[in-house]
Design an enzyme around this catalytic site. Structure first.
Site, mmCIF file in Angstrom:
data_model
loop_
_atom_site.group_PDB
_atom_site.id
_atom_site.type_symbol
_atom_site.label_atom_id
_atom_site.label_comp_id
_atom_site.label_asym_id
_atom_site.label_seq_id
_atom_site.Cartn_x
_atom_site.Cartn_y
_atom_site.Cartn_z
ATOM 1 N N GLU A 28 -49.472 -26.308 68.400
ATOM 2 C CA GLU A 28 -48.799 -27.216 69.352
ATOM 3 C C GLU A 28 -49.545 -27.274 70.683
ATOM 4 O O GLU A 28 -49.694 -28.340 71.279
ATOM 5 C CB GLU A 28 -47.350 -26.747 69.564
ATOM 6 C CG GLU A 28 -46.513 -26.920 68.303
ATOM 7 C CD GLU A 28 -45.118 -26.331 68.442
ATOM 8 O OE1 GLU A 28 -45.010 -25.100 68.561
ATOM 9 O OE2 GLU A 28 -44.149 -27.088 68.444
ATOM 10 N N GLU A 55 -43.219 -22.621 60.978
ATOM 11 C CA GLU A 55 -41.891 -22.219 61.467
ATOM 12 C C GLU A 55 -40.829 -22.176 60.374
ATOM 13 O O GLU A 55 -39.955 -21.307 60.391
ATOM 14 C CB GLU A 55 -41.434 -23.151 62.607
ATOM 15 C CG GLU A 55 -42.159 -22.929 63.929
ATOM 16 C CD GLU A 55 -43.478 -23.682 64.044
ATOM 17 O OE1 GLU A 55 -43.935 -24.271 63.045
ATOM 18 O OE2 GLU A 55 -44.045 -23.686 65.150
#
Ligand code: CAA
Length: 258
Positions: free
Chosen positions: A114, A134
């Site tokens: 990210e 995740e």
């Protein structure tokens, strides 16, 4: 300016920020984000610095994500606050008035992927691996990865990476446009520096306006974005660099930018 887990070195016109916690694969903590925020604020104002390279210490990882030990301590509000802090600092990379290039030397996972996605360009070692794992932890990307990944590689590819949590290779990341270039691992910094040098010898004020036009314009509808570009195009004519660049061309000499 360096802190325990963030090293900052200035080499001529380029500052190199190294995420430096290789024992934990440079996992991101609150302290890392606070140090990164302070470093970006200082480097933004440093006239000698024309570009920033972000990389990871060690051979294994760029950043293997948010610190999972820290995540284990979070409740709902704590997790939300961590995401907001990370998003604020990561957004500073996009708002940074000079090019920021990620030299991705290994794993770029979760929050690491990210953070890399907010950089202007991404150069990957051929050994690097990318992923948003995740869902394997029962959580979701929280540093705006659902948004930046979908914008960078398209909705379907973003969903594939995020729903499966599986890693992709550097070459696959290159193929889908997640990274600009893939280079041999032992040449990563050399190639990144060479690429950055082809920006730092251009007009810094022009690059700043280009970055702003792209970052701001992509959030607008096309007609408004094009008008915004025209405004910034006009503004560029107020700069000494515009006078120098155009005059130098007409005088058939190399420009000397401020
Ligand atoms: N947070 C904290 N510690 C981490 C970490 C992380 N994200 N990733 C790796 N580490 C630590 C490991 O716990 C290990 O520590 P010890 O030596 O003390 O046991 C050390 O780094 C080396 O890691 P491994 O032994 O696991 O190395 P490996 O080569 O066997 O595996 C890996 C490498 C596949 C990257 C594996 O470490 C891994 O899967 N890491 C987690 C990746 C991940 O899930 N990232 C997403 C985190 S969540 C997130 O980013 C969301 C968010 O915050 C918004």
């Amino acid at each position: 300016m360096s802190s325990a887990n963030l090293l900052i070195e200035k080499e001529a016109a380029v500052a190199v920020i190294t995420f430096n916690n290789p024992k934990a694969l440079n996992a991101l903590t609150v302290a890392t984000f606070e140090a990164l925020e302070a470093a970006l604020l200082e480097l933004a104002d440093d006239q000698a610095v024309r570009a920033v390279i972000l990389t990871g210490a060690g051979e294994k990882a760029f950043i293997a994500g948010g610190d999972i030990g820290f995540l284990a301590s979070l409740d709902v509000e704590g997790a939300r606050q961590f995401a907001l802090l990370a998003q604020k600092v990561i957004a500073q990379i996009e708002a940074f008035p000079k090019p920021v290039v990620a030299a991705i030397n290994g794993y770029a996972l979760g929050g690491g992927c990210e953070l890399a996605m907010a950089c202007d360009l991404r150069i990957a070692a051929d050994t690097a691996r990318f992923g948003q794992p995740e869902v394997k932890l029962g959580i979701i990307p929280g540093f705006a990865g659902t948004q930046r990944l979908a914008r960078l590689v398209g909705k379907a590819r973003a969903k594939e990476m995020i729903f499966t949590g599986e890693m992709i290779s550097a070459s696959e990341a290159g193929r889908i446009g997640l990274v600009n270039r893939v280079v041999p691992a032992d040449r990563l910094m050399e190639e990144t520096r060479a690429l950055v040098a082809t920006m730092t010898d251009k007009s810094a004020s022009a690059i700043r306006l280009c970055k702003e036009a792209i970052e701001q314009g992509l959030e607008m509808d096309f007609a408004r974005a094009a008008r915004y570009e025209a405004d910034l195009f006009g503004l560029s004519f107020a700069t000494a660099d515009a006078r120098e660049g155009i005059t130098a061309f007409l005088e058939k000499r190399a420009p000397e930018f401020e």
